[in-house]
Design a protein around this motif. Structure first.
Motif, PDB file in Angstrom:
ATOM      1  N   ILE A   8      30.837   9.216 -42.313  1.00 20.58           N
ATOM      2  CA  ILE A   8      29.786  10.458 -41.990  1.00 20.58           C
ATOM      3  C   ILE A   8      30.039  11.291 -40.908  1.00 20.58           C
ATOM      4  CG2 ILE A   8      27.219  10.845 -41.895  1.00 20.58           C
ATOM      5  CD1 ILE A   8      26.630   8.498 -43.404  1.00 20.58           C
ATOM      6  N   LEU A   9      30.321  12.416 -41.235  1.00 17.29           N
ATOM      7  CA  LEU A   9      30.722  13.336 -39.960  1.00 17.29           C
ATOM      8  C   LEU A   9      29.398  13.734 -39.365  1.00 17.29           C
ATOM      9  CD1 LEU A   9      33.723  15.179 -42.128  1.00 17.29           C
ATOM     10  CD2 LEU A   9      33.862  13.066 -40.491  1.00 17.29           C
ATOM     11  N   GLN A  10      28.568  14.579 -40.299  1.00 15.65           N
ATOM     12  CA  GLN A  10      27.311  14.864 -39.783  1.00 15.65           C
ATOM     13  C   GLN A  10      26.258  15.021 -40.939  1.00 15.65           C
ATOM     14  OE1 GLN A  10      27.252  18.869 -38.125  1.00 15.65           O
ATOM     15  NE2 GLN A  10      28.589  19.639 -39.721  1.00 15.65           N
ATOM     16  N   VAL A  11      24.998  14.790 -40.654  1.00 15.16           N
ATOM     17  CA  VAL A  11      23.904  15.204 -41.546  1.00 15.16           C
ATOM     18  C   VAL A  11      23.441  16.464 -41.328  1.00 15.16           C
ATOM     19  CG1 VAL A  11      21.750  14.568 -42.503  1.00 15.16           C
ATOM     20  CG2 VAL A  11      23.691  12.537 -41.848  1.00 15.16           C
ATOM     21  N   CYS A  32      31.009  14.050 -45.558  1.00 13.26           N
ATOM     22  CA  CYS A  32      31.484  12.715 -45.465  1.00 13.26           C
ATOM     23  C   CYS A  32      33.009  12.764 -46.012  1.00 13.26           C
ATOM     24  CB  CYS A  32      30.619  11.719 -46.033  1.00 13.26           C
ATOM     25  SG  CYS A  32      29.947  12.103 -47.640  1.00 13.26           S
ATOM     26  N   VAL A  33      33.319  11.547 -45.641  1.00 14.26           N
ATOM     27  CA  VAL A  33      34.854  11.175 -46.324  1.00 14.26           C
ATOM     28  C   VAL A  33      34.650   9.827 -47.076  1.00 14.26           C
ATOM     29  CG1 VAL A  33      37.276  10.721 -45.840  1.00 14.26           C
ATOM     30  CG2 VAL A  33      36.044  12.505 -44.423  1.00 14.26           C
ATOM     31  N   ILE A  44      41.062   9.476 -51.242  1.00 22.08           N
ATOM     32  CA  ILE A  44      40.178  10.154 -50.448  1.00 22.08           C
ATOM     33  C   ILE A  44      39.490  11.332 -50.880  1.00 22.08           C
ATOM     34  CG2 ILE A  44      40.173  11.221 -48.191  1.00 22.08           C
ATOM     35  CD1 ILE A  44      41.184   8.383 -47.626  1.00 22.08           C
ATOM     36  N   LEU A  45      38.323  11.219 -50.819  1.00 26.02           N
ATOM     37  CA  LEU A  45      37.310  12.391 -51.167  1.00 26.02           C
ATOM     38  C   LEU A  45      36.404  12.821 -50.082  1.00 26.02           C
ATOM     39  CD1 LEU A  45      35.988  10.521 -54.574  1.00 26.02           C
ATOM     40  CD2 LEU A  45      37.957  12.229 -54.463  1.00 26.02           C
ATOM     41  N   VAL A  46      36.426  14.056 -50.033  1.00 26.14           N
ATOM     42  CA  VAL A  46      35.659  14.708 -49.093  1.00 26.14           C
ATOM     43  C   VAL A  46      34.690  15.772 -49.724  1.00 26.14           C
ATOM     44  CG1 VAL A  46      35.792  16.352 -47.003  1.00 26.14           C
ATOM     45  CG2 VAL A  46      37.788  14.871 -47.607  1.00 26.14           C
ATOM     46  N   GLY A  47      33.416  15.472 -49.135  1.00 28.29           N
ATOM     47  CA  GLY A  47      32.272  16.464 -49.879  1.00 28.29           C
ATOM     48  C   GLY A  47      31.130  16.161 -49.339  1.00 28.29           C
ATOM     49  N   THR A  48      29.838  16.560 -49.818  1.00 28.15           N
ATOM     50  CA  THR A  48      28.576  16.177 -49.275  1.00 28.15           C
ATOM     51  C   THR A  48      27.749  15.302 -50.207  1.00 28.15           C
ATOM     52  OG1 THR A  48      27.724  18.119 -50.379  1.00 28.15           O
ATOM     53  CG2 THR A  48      28.462  18.312 -48.064  1.00 28.15           C
TER      54      THR A  48
END
Length: 104
Positions: A8-11, A32-33, A44-48
């Protein structure tokens, strides 16, 4: 249920007032990743992903996320986070001499 490593990068909190009902609403979405294995290959998937209310204040970091499917407002099946556990954190170990039969 399925478990995956989730960074989690940020909420981000989004909020507003429903035009239809006039009621306030808020959604917490984690940027998140996701790392997963597909047929033996790392993907690897990047998204929300929307966070459940009990996890809306989670801090950035690596987690083992447990997912289950739920029905969205539009009737689509989509993954939902059920629980998060810190990833790669050593479990707590008792101090030497502590436990059953230890003297104080």
């Amino acid at each position: 249920m399925n478990k995956q490593k989730l960074s989690i990068l940020q909420v981000i909190k989004r909020s507003g007032v429903s035009k239809r009902t006039g009621n306030p609403w808020e959604i917490h979405a984690a940027q998140c990743v996701l790392e997963q294995d597909v047929e033996g290959e790392k993907q690897i998937l990047v998204g929300t992903i929307n966070m459940p209310n009990h996890l809306k204040d989670v801090l950035a970091g690596d987690y083992l996320a447990e997912f289950a499917f739920a029905q969205s407002i539009e009737g689509k099946l989509e993954p939902r986070i059920v629980s998060l556990q810190p990833f790669g954190m050593p479990s707590a170990k008792p101090k030497p001499g502590a436990g059953v039969g230890a003297s104080a």
